[in-house]
Design a protein around this motif. Structure first.
Motif, PDB file in Angstrom:
ATOM      1  N   GLU A 112       0.818  -1.218   0.000  1.00  0.00           N
ATOM      2  CA  GLU A 112       0.000   0.000   0.000  1.00  0.00           C
ATOM      3  C   GLU A 112       0.852   1.269   0.000  1.00  0.00           C
ATOM      4  OE1 GLU A 112      -3.220   0.135   2.826  1.00  0.00           O
ATOM      5  OE2 GLU A 112      -3.598  -2.005   2.552  1.00  0.00           O
ATOM      6  N   SER A 113       2.032   1.197   0.575  1.00  0.00           N
ATOM      7  CA  SER A 113       2.900   2.377   0.638  1.00  0.00           C
ATOM      8  C   SER A 113       3.266   2.889  -0.757  1.00  0.00           C
ATOM      9  CB  SER A 113       4.165   2.058   1.436  1.00  0.00           C
ATOM     10  OG  SER A 113       4.907   1.033   0.798  1.00  0.00           O
ATOM     11  N   MET A 114       3.216   2.024  -1.780  1.00  0.00           N
ATOM     12  CA  MET A 114       3.546   2.443  -3.147  1.00  0.00           C
ATOM     13  C   MET A 114       2.535   3.433  -3.712  1.00  0.00           C
ATOM     14  SD  MET A 114       6.370   1.175  -4.334  1.00  0.00           S
ATOM     15  CE  MET A 114       6.173   1.288  -6.092  1.00  0.00           C
ATOM     16  N   PHE A 115       1.366   3.534  -3.071  1.00  0.00           N
ATOM     17  CA  PHE A 115       0.311   4.402  -3.576  1.00  0.00           C
ATOM     18  C   PHE A 115       0.213   5.704  -2.780  1.00  0.00           C
ATOM     19  CE2 PHE A 115      -0.678  -0.012  -4.386  1.00  0.00           C
ATOM     20  CZ  PHE A 115      -0.799  -0.004  -5.759  1.00  0.00           C
ATOM     21  N   LYS A 116       1.181   5.925  -1.900  1.00  0.00           N
ATOM     22  CA  LYS A 116       1.120   7.093  -1.027  1.00  0.00           C
ATOM     23  C   LYS A 116       2.208   8.119  -1.301  1.00  0.00           C
ATOM     24  CE  LYS A 116      -1.226   4.481   2.499  1.00  0.00           C
ATOM     25  NZ  LYS A 116      -1.145   3.674   3.659  1.00  0.00           N
ATOM     26  N   THR A 117       3.093   7.823  -2.258  1.00  0.00           N
ATOM     27  CA  THR A 117       4.177   8.753  -2.565  1.00  0.00           C
ATOM     28  C   THR A 117       4.270   8.953  -4.073  1.00  0.00           C
ATOM     29  OG1 THR A 117       5.893   7.068  -2.812  1.00  0.00           O
ATOM     30  CG2 THR A 117       5.504   7.895  -0.575  1.00  0.00           C
ATOM     31  N   ALA A 118       4.871  10.042  -4.461  1.00  0.00           N
ATOM     32  CA  ALA A 118       5.058  10.344  -5.882  1.00  0.00           C
ATOM     33  C   ALA A 118       6.025   9.373  -6.538  1.00  0.00           C
ATOM     34  CB  ALA A 118       5.557  11.775  -6.047  1.00  0.00           C
ATOM     35  N   SER A 119       6.869   8.709  -5.756  1.00  0.00           N
ATOM     36  CA  SER A 119       7.817   7.762  -6.345  1.00  0.00           C
ATOM     37  C   SER A 119       7.170   6.412  -6.642  1.00  0.00           C
ATOM     38  CB  SER A 119       9.030   7.565  -5.439  1.00  0.00           C
ATOM     39  OG  SER A 119       8.632   6.952  -4.232  1.00  0.00           O
ATOM     40  N   LEU A 143       3.019   4.861  -7.300  1.00  0.00           N
ATOM     41  CA  LEU A 143       2.006   4.964  -8.343  1.00  0.00           C
ATOM     42  C   LEU A 143       0.864   5.812  -7.808  1.00  0.00           C
ATOM     43  CD1 LEU A 143       1.198   3.937 -11.198  1.00  0.00           C
ATOM     44  CD2 LEU A 143      -0.042   2.105 -10.047  1.00  0.00           C
ATOM     45  N   LYS A 144       0.688   6.972  -8.387  1.00  0.00           N
ATOM     46  CA  LYS A 144      -0.375   7.879  -7.959  1.00  0.00           C
ATOM     47  C   LYS A 144      -1.578   7.705  -8.872  1.00  0.00           C
ATOM     48  CE  LYS A 144       0.348  10.910  -5.135  1.00  0.00           C
ATOM     49  NZ  LYS A 144      -0.015  10.936  -3.734  1.00  0.00           N
ATOM     50  N   LEU A 145      -2.710   7.377  -8.250  1.00  0.00           N
ATOM     51  CA  LEU A 145      -3.974   7.255  -8.976  1.00  0.00           C
ATOM     52  C   LEU A 145      -4.821   8.464  -8.613  1.00  0.00           C
ATOM     53  CD1 LEU A 145      -4.632   3.464  -8.251  1.00  0.00           C
ATOM     54  CD2 LEU A 145      -3.533   4.482 -10.256  1.00  0.00           C
ATOM     55  N   GLY A 146      -5.029   9.348  -9.576  1.00  0.00           N
ATOM     56  CA  GLY A 146      -5.769  10.579  -9.317  1.00  0.00           C
ATOM     57  C   GLY A 146      -7.266  10.352  -9.260  1.00  0.00           C
ATOM     58  N   ASP A 147      -7.961  11.225  -8.559  1.00  0.00           N
ATOM     59  CA  ASP A 147      -9.421  11.157  -8.462  1.00  0.00           C
ATOM     60  C   ASP A 147     -10.091  11.334  -9.826  1.00  0.00           C
ATOM     61  OD1 ASP A 147      -9.275  10.776  -5.737  1.00  0.00           O
ATOM     62  OD2 ASP A 147      -9.493  12.907  -5.266  1.00  0.00           O
ATOM     63  N   ASP A 148      -9.355  11.935 -10.768  1.00  0.00           N
ATOM     64  CA  ASP A 148      -9.887  12.176 -12.111  1.00  0.00           C
ATOM     65  C   ASP A 148      -9.616  11.018 -13.062  1.00  0.00           C
ATOM     66  OD1 ASP A 148      -7.148  12.414 -12.312  1.00  0.00           O
ATOM     67  OD2 ASP A 148      -7.194  14.317 -13.415  1.00  0.00           O
ATOM     68  N   GLY A 149      -9.017   9.930 -12.554  1.00  0.00           N
ATOM     69  CA  GLY A 149      -8.698   8.781 -13.394  1.00  0.00           C
ATOM     70  C   GLY A 149      -7.282   8.804 -13.943  1.00  0.00           C
ATOM     71  N   SER A 150      -6.525   9.833 -13.603  1.00  0.00           N
ATOM     72  CA  SER A 150      -5.142   9.904 -14.084  1.00  0.00           C
ATOM     73  C   SER A 150      -4.264   8.898 -13.345  1.00  0.00           C
ATOM     74  CB  SER A 150      -4.589  11.322 -13.904  1.00  0.00           C
ATOM     75  OG  SER A 150      -4.565  11.661 -12.523  1.00  0.00           O
ATOM     76  N   VAL A 151      -3.207   8.477 -14.011  1.00  0.00           N
ATOM     77  CA  VAL A 151      -2.253   7.528 -13.437  1.00  0.00           C
ATOM     78  C   VAL A 151      -0.861   8.108 -13.649  1.00  0.00           C
ATOM     79  CG1 VAL A 151      -1.337   5.179 -13.536  1.00  0.00           C
ATOM     80  CG2 VAL A 151      -3.762   5.581 -14.015  1.00  0.00           C
ATOM     81  N   SER A 152      -0.097   8.227 -12.551  1.00  0.00           N
ATOM     82  CA  SER A 152       1.254   8.786 -12.622  1.00  0.00           C
ATOM     83  C   SER A 152       2.247   7.829 -11.994  1.00  0.00           C
ATOM     84  CB  SER A 152       1.312  10.136 -11.897  1.00  0.00           C
ATOM     85  OG  SER A 152       0.392  11.034 -12.451  1.00  0.00           O
ATOM     86  N   PRO A 153       2.957   7.055 -12.810  1.00  0.00           N
ATOM     87  CA  PRO A 153       3.959   6.130 -12.271  1.00  0.00           C
ATOM     88  C   PRO A 153       5.247   6.875 -11.903  1.00  0.00           C
ATOM     89  CG  PRO A 153       3.579   5.736 -14.628  1.00  0.00           C
ATOM     90  CD  PRO A 153       2.753   6.909 -14.230  1.00  0.00           C
ATOM     91  N   GLY A 154       5.753   6.594 -10.708  1.00  0.00           N
ATOM     92  CA  GLY A 154       6.998   7.198 -10.243  1.00  0.00           C
ATOM     93  C   GLY A 154       8.166   6.236 -10.407  1.00  0.00           C
ATOM     94  N   PRO A 155       9.367   6.677 -10.008  1.00  0.00           N
ATOM     95  CA  PRO A 155      10.577   5.865 -10.230  1.00  0.00           C
ATOM     96  C   PRO A 155      10.590   4.523  -9.486  1.00  0.00           C
ATOM     97  CG  PRO A 155      11.098   7.889  -9.011  1.00  0.00           C
ATOM     98  CD  PRO A 155       9.679   7.992  -9.450  1.00  0.00           C
ATOM     99  N   GLU A 156      10.054   4.459  -8.270  1.00  0.00           N
ATOM    100  CA  GLU A 156      10.016   3.172  -7.563  1.00  0.00           C
ATOM    101  C   GLU A 156       9.089   2.194  -8.269  1.00  0.00           C
ATOM    102  OE1 GLU A 156      10.866   3.469  -2.891  1.00  0.00           O
ATOM    103  OE2 GLU A 156       9.025   4.474  -3.517  1.00  0.00           O
ATOM    104  N   PHE A 157       7.959   2.683  -8.749  1.00  0.00           N
ATOM    105  CA  PHE A 157       7.048   1.834  -9.512  1.00  0.00           C
ATOM    106  C   PHE A 157       7.743   1.334 -10.771  1.00  0.00           C
ATOM    107  CE2 PHE A 157       4.124   1.176 -13.005  1.00  0.00           C
ATOM    108  CZ  PHE A 157       3.265   0.228 -12.467  1.00  0.00           C
ATOM    109  N   ARG A 158       8.407   2.237 -11.476  1.00  0.00           N
ATOM    110  CA  ARG A 158       9.090   1.869 -12.726  1.00  0.00           C
ATOM    111  C   ARG A 158      10.155   0.794 -12.490  1.00  0.00           C
ATOM    112  NH1 ARG A 158       5.729   2.895 -16.658  1.00  0.00           N
ATOM    113  NH2 ARG A 158       5.419   5.090 -17.078  1.00  0.00           N
ATOM    114  N   THR A 159      10.867   0.879 -11.365  1.00  0.00           N
ATOM    115  CA  THR A 159      11.881  -0.128 -11.048  1.00  0.00           C
ATOM    116  C   THR A 159      11.240  -1.499 -10.877  1.00  0.00           C
ATOM    117  OG1 THR A 159      13.345   1.494 -10.017  1.00  0.00           O
ATOM    118  CG2 THR A 159      13.644  -0.807  -9.355  1.00  0.00           C
ATOM    119  N   LEU A 160      10.154  -1.559 -10.120  1.00  0.00           N
ATOM    120  CA  LEU A 160       9.461  -2.835  -9.908  1.00  0.00           C
ATOM    121  C   LEU A 160       8.809  -3.332 -11.200  1.00  0.00           C
ATOM    122  CD1 LEU A 160       7.875  -2.165  -6.413  1.00  0.00           C
ATOM    123  CD2 LEU A 160       9.880  -3.561  -6.949  1.00  0.00           C
ATOM    124  N   GLU A 161       8.266  -2.431 -11.975  1.00  0.00           N
ATOM    125  CA  GLU A 161       7.653  -2.807 -13.252  1.00  0.00           C
ATOM    126  C   GLU A 161       8.695  -3.409 -14.197  1.00  0.00           C
ATOM    127  OE1 GLU A 161       4.825  -0.642 -16.541  1.00  0.00           O
ATOM    128  OE2 GLU A 161       6.618   0.436 -15.878  1.00  0.00           O
TER     129      GLU A 161
END
Length: 177
Positions: free
Chosen positions: A44-51, A53-71
């Motif tokens: 769950e901590s992966m969804f709480k920082t900009a690094s 994966l940020k899921l916006g209330d408007d449906g936007s998705v912003s993957p950060g560097p930690e997400f990209r590393t795991l991906e």
């Protein structure tokens, strides 16, 4: 011989259902993995920082560097499974467009990949999104066309007016050409 089938399309476009239809109709066993599997495996901590994966209330998705590393690790892992003999169907959403495809190409270098564009009109995808309890409203509309910009496919299917079974049949024919 095709070893990997990658289905790219926006949220609620029907990728997972097509992937399941393919699994059930192909004569050899194929494993199925989704970007949702990766997301669901993350803490769950992966969804709480900009690094993460940020899921916006408007449906936007912003993957950060930690997400990209795991991906990236996930993609390379799938590539290694295929190199060891597994056949794999991937259902993904190319949020970063051409960069996402290039990342898969790097991970799957030397393997035979079938690139499939899964299209669905944003109005139809949005209606499906509203019926599902696990989707952020607006995501389907935001992704419907954006995930396809600049992407070349071996085959395109459209789930707006075609059933998942019909789309899977079209893909299956392409595999056996």
């Amino acid at each position: 011989m095709v070893q990997v089938i990658i289905l790219n399309g926006g949220s609620s476009s029907g990728k997972t259902t097509i992937a399941k239809c393919l699994q059930n109709s192909l004569h050899t066993p194929w494993l199925r993995f989704s970007i949702d599997d990766l997301i669901n495996a993350m803490p769950e901590s992966m969804f709480k920082t900009a690094s993460g994966l940020k899921l916006g209330d408007d449906g936007s998705v912003s993957p950060g560097p930690e997400f990209r590393t795991l991906e990236s690790a996930w993609k390379y892992g799938i590539g290694e499974m295929v190199r060891k003999g597994a056949l794999v169907i991937i259902d993904d959403v190319f949020i970063s467009g051409v960069e996402a495809r290039q990342s898969w190409e790097t991970s799957l270098k030397g393997l035979e990949v079938l690139w499939v564009g899964v299209y669905c009109a944003s109005t139809a995808a949005s209606a499906r999104e509203k019926q599902r309890k696990d989707r952020t409203e607006g995501m389907a509309a935001a992704q419907a066309e954006a995930v396809h910009i600049g992407i070349d496919y071996d085959i395109k299917v459209d789930t707006t007016h075609h059933s998942p079974e019909s789309c899977a049949g079209k893909i299956k024919k392409k595999i056996h050409q």
